[in-house]
Design a protein around this motif. Structure first.
Motif, short mmCIF file in Angstrom:
data_model
loop_
_atom_site.label_atom_id
_atom_site.label_comp_id
_atom_site.label_asym_id
_atom_site.label_seq_id
_atom_site.Cartn_x
_atom_site.Cartn_y
_atom_site.Cartn_z
N GLU A 157 0.84 -1.19 0.00
CA GLU A 157 0.00 0.00 0.00
C GLU A 157 0.87 1.24 0.00
N GLU A 175 -4.76 -0.35 -9.84
CA GLU A 175 -5.76 0.32 -9.01
C GLU A 175 -7.02 -0.52 -8.98
N MET A 209 -7.66 -3.52 2.28
CA MET A 209 -7.10 -2.21 1.98
C MET A 209 -8.18 -1.15 1.79
N LEU A 210 -9.24 -1.48 1.03
CA LEU A 210 -10.30 -0.51 0.77
C LEU A 210 -11.06 -0.16 2.04
N ASP A 211 -11.27 -1.14 2.89
CA ASP A 211 -12.01 -0.87 4.12
C ASP A 211 -11.21 0.02 5.07
N ARG A 212 -9.88 -0.16 5.07
CA ARG A 212 -9.06 0.74 5.88
C ARG A 212 -9.12 2.16 5.32
N HIS A 213 -9.15 2.26 4.00
CA HIS A 213 -9.24 3.59 3.39
C HIS A 213 -10.60 4.24 3.67
N ARG A 216 -10.78 5.64 7.14
CA ARG A 216 -10.11 6.94 7.28
C ARG A 216 -10.99 8.08 6.79
N LEU A 217 -11.91 7.74 5.85
CA LEU A 217 -12.85 8.75 5.35
C LEU A 217 -14.11 8.83 6.20
N GLU A 268 -11.73 8.37 -4.22
CA GLU A 268 -10.33 8.29 -4.61
C GLU A 268 -9.56 7.32 -3.71
N VAL A 269 -8.85 6.40 -4.36
CA VAL A 269 -7.98 5.47 -3.64
C VAL A 269 -6.63 5.45 -4.35
N PRO A 270 -5.54 5.61 -3.63
CA PRO A 270 -4.22 5.59 -4.27
C PRO A 270 -3.95 4.25 -4.95
#
Length: 308
Positions: A157, A175, A209-213, A216-217, A268-270
């Motif tokens: 990540e 992505e 990974m997406l759930d952690r992102h 944060r939002l 948006e996700v890096p």
């Protein structure tokens, strides 16, 4: 430690082995490129050290003693092992090598890397073998250090921690894309959060990974189904109302084979980076470095496949 070996001239062991096999001082001396008198003198030294006659002369044959018969298999095994292990490392030749590489993978990394890699190697290195093992955790530092695997294919990540003992080689970036059986032009954030989701967790992790992102939002999605394997997931999506976020390379292939539709994520996700991991203490042999180079070159030739 090794108090016997410190007192024994180890050069005497090949002499014992040769006499035992040939039952002849003359033939043993010829094999070892020694004179018969030098070999007889060496054999006398070994008899004195072991306090056993070792061989009796019967006519033209050297017949072993009971102790020599007991000792011979151990000497032969030790000499064979040392000869194999102490041989100079041979230059790596991919055309003739029969090396076997043990590589830790996930469904996704194997899906991205190995079709193109095996196509490349079928002529360049036709005898190479591979053992693919599911990555037990990310990034398999323990297994790499123990020598249980040669390489690990995984992703990192953005901003993720790096271990100083690992050598990281970037393969490509990718992505996440959403797939669904529904035909529509776009997907809003509200629709995304309201839908049920299928999530692939290759290490049975509690949060992807997406759930952690999303956390944060300050957001959270509804996960209906978790699975460690990607194999059946797209077919479940094709026959249900669930959504699934997958890397864009996989999404493009699944769109062709399962009829699902792909959409951009409504937030948006890096991008993430797929890497080859090796250990600094075990990942520098010529064959491994060569294979890493082939992987990078093969991916470079297929870069257009990794576009959303």
């Amino acid at each position: 430690m090794h108090h016997v070996l410190r007192r024994l001239d180890l050069n005497l062991l090949p002499i014992f082995d040769a006499v035992f096999r040939h039952r002849s001082v003359r033939l043993a001396a010829a094999e070892l490129s020694m004179s018969t008198s030098a070999l007889s003198h060496a054999l006398s030294r070994l008899r004195l050290f072991l306090n056993d006659p070792l061989f009796y002369r019967e006519g033209h044959r050297m017949c072993p003693s009971v102790y020599a018969c007991e000792l011979a298999p151990f000497v032969e095994e030790a000499l064979t092992t040392l000869n194999q292990q102490l041989s100079p490392v041979q230059p790596f030749d991919p055309l003739t090598s029969h090396d076997c590489f043990r590589i830790a993978i996930t469904d996704y990394t194997a899906f991205c890397v190995f079709p193109g890699l095996m196509q490349e190697l079928q002529h360049a290195a036709p005898h190479l073998r591979f053992e693919l093992r599911y990555l037990p955790h990310n990034p398999a530092l323990t297994e790499l250090l123990a020598g249980e695997i040669d390489l690990a294919l995984s992703f990192s990540e953005p901003g993720g921690l790096s271990d100083p003992d690992l050598v990281e080689t970037d393969l490509f970036s990718d992505e996440f894309i959403v797939i669904s059986h529904c035909r529509r032009r776009s997907l809003s954030l509200e629709e995304y959060l309201a839908a049920g989701h299928l999530v692939v967790t290759p290490w049975n992790e509690k949060q992807g990974m997406l759930d952690r992102h999303l956390a944060r939002l300050g957001l959270k999605r509804h996960i209906t189904l978790k699975t460690p394997s990607m194999l059946g997931a797209p077919f479940i999506i094709a026959e249900s109302d669930l959504l699934m976020a997958v890397p864009s390379f996989v999404a493009a292939k699944l769109e062709q084979t399962t009829g699902v539709t792909r959409f951009r994520l409504p937030f948006e996700v890096p991008r993430f980076t797929v890497k080859i991991y090796s250990h600094r203490r075990s990942g520098t042999r010529k064959a491994t470095e060569w294979l890493k180079g082939v992987m990078c070159r093969t991916i470079k030739q297929r870069e257009h496949y990794f576009e959303p």
